[in-house]
Write an enzyme that holds these catalytic residues in place. Structure first.
Site, PDB file in Angstrom:
ATOM      1  CB  CYS A   2       1.677 -21.338 -61.537  1.00 53.72           C
ATOM      2  SG  CYS A   2       2.032 -19.580 -61.274  1.00 53.72           S
ATOM      3  NE  ARG A  13       0.450 -20.347 -57.646  1.00 54.99           N
ATOM      4  CZ  ARG A  13      -0.530 -19.583 -58.110  1.00 54.99           C
ATOM      5  NH1 ARG A  13      -1.604 -19.403 -57.398  1.00 54.99           N
ATOM      6  NH2 ARG A  13      -0.407 -18.979 -59.284  1.00 54.99           N
TER       7      ARG A  13
END
Length: 318
Positions: A2, A13
């Site tokens: 991530c 994100r």
């Protein structure tokens, strides 16, 4: 894998994984009841919105933002994350309780810093068939960021001057690794090699050496470079677009990265949270149209507001 970062009041994100996990955008209103594994019942003071899997009416957030603009995200941290048995005189909570517990009662990173050293993460899963994910976390408001890493030596708290988190190694490595890229520049480069006044044969020569691979360290550096040089605006729509462009630059295309089990690791979704507007923007791998859900008018609801993701590509034909 991530990538997460904060920039000018926006929190972006990418969630990179080999599969979806039943995720939906979930808005938790004020005073929602969270039964904690330590035997107490927690009711949040502030509403929050983010991406979560809902099980037994419990939102298991991957990332979220509260109505005061405080944001938090959990990112994959395999091999280094450690959780523990209950410890006396500590705030004992599980990793999956951490996001709603912090966002539910604190307005800023400064408030979190006053209490975070007392936290202790329990090795107790939500359900016996749902093991705990090895995670570390970034907490951010408009001014500063913190990194939380629960390792063998306990809970480590780092002031995050770069406002970025990816994955392994632990955060101190990333703090030092960025020194290797201090030479990068967006400027038109000058000839420091010869006295012949050599000219570049194209734009972008100042970025030669910037990482282009998908490893956590490289994504950290590339995200830092992009956000430090990003041109931001006074218009919400332009800034949202800019955040998603940065996320796209470190996103994983399906088929480009394989896991140890030979599965595709790809960017399942990307999101941007606007701290000023209380808005959650997202797009999925299948549908790159940006969708927006706003917190206002829902903060005092009596139950969770759940918004299934739109995964069908929207093409505008002319």
């Amino acid at each position: 894998m991530c990538t997460a970062f904060q920039l000018n009041g926006y929190f972006g994100r990418n969630l990179d994984l080999e599969t979806t996990f039943g995720e939906q955008v979930v808005l938790t209103p004020r005073h929602y009841s969270f039964p904690l594994k330590n035997g107490t019942l927690f009711k949040n003071q502030y509403a929050m919105i983010g991406m979560a899997t809902v099980m037994e009416n419990y939102p298991l957030y991957a990332e979220a933002m509260n109505e005061k603009g405080l944001c938090m995200a959990g990112l994959y941290f395999p091999g280094n994350a450690r959780y523990f048995p209950e410890q006396a005189n500590k705030t004992n909570i599980t990793p999956y309780e951490l996001i709603p517990y912090i966002l539910g009662q604190y307005q800023s990173v400064q408030e979190v810093k006053k209490v975070i050293d007392h936290f202790h993460l329990l090795d107790i899963p939500f359900h016996e068939k749902l093991p705990l994910a090895p995670l570390h976390w970034i907490i951010a408001d408009q001014k500063e960021s913190l990194i939380l890493e629960s390792t063998e030596s306990g809970l480590q708290v780092y002031q995050d001057a770069f406002h970025i988190l990816t994955n392994n190694p632990p955060y101190p490595f990333h703090q030092w690794n960025v020194h290797n890229y201090m030479h990068l520049t967006s400027s038109y480069p000058q000839d420091h090699l010869t006295d012949q006044s050599l000219k570049p044969y194209g734009n972008g020569f100042g970025t030669i050496g910037i990482p282009g691979d998908f490893s956590p360290a490289s994504r950290f550096v590339k995200t830092l470079w992009l956000k430090e040089n990003a041109v931001m605006s006074e218009k919400e729509e332009e800034n949202i677009s800019q955040i998603f462009h940065i996320l796209d630059a470190v996103a994983m295309v399906k088929g480009s990265v394989k896991t140890a089990q030979n599965q595709d690791d790809y960017t399942v979704y990307s999101c941007c949270m606007s701290m000023n507007e209380g808005a959650y923007y997202y797009k999925t791998y299948e549908n790159n149209q940006i969708h927006c859900i706003q917190m206002k008018n829902k903060v005092s609801a009596s139950q969770l507001s759940i918004y299934p993701l739109n995964r069908q590509q929207n093409i505008q034909y002319q």
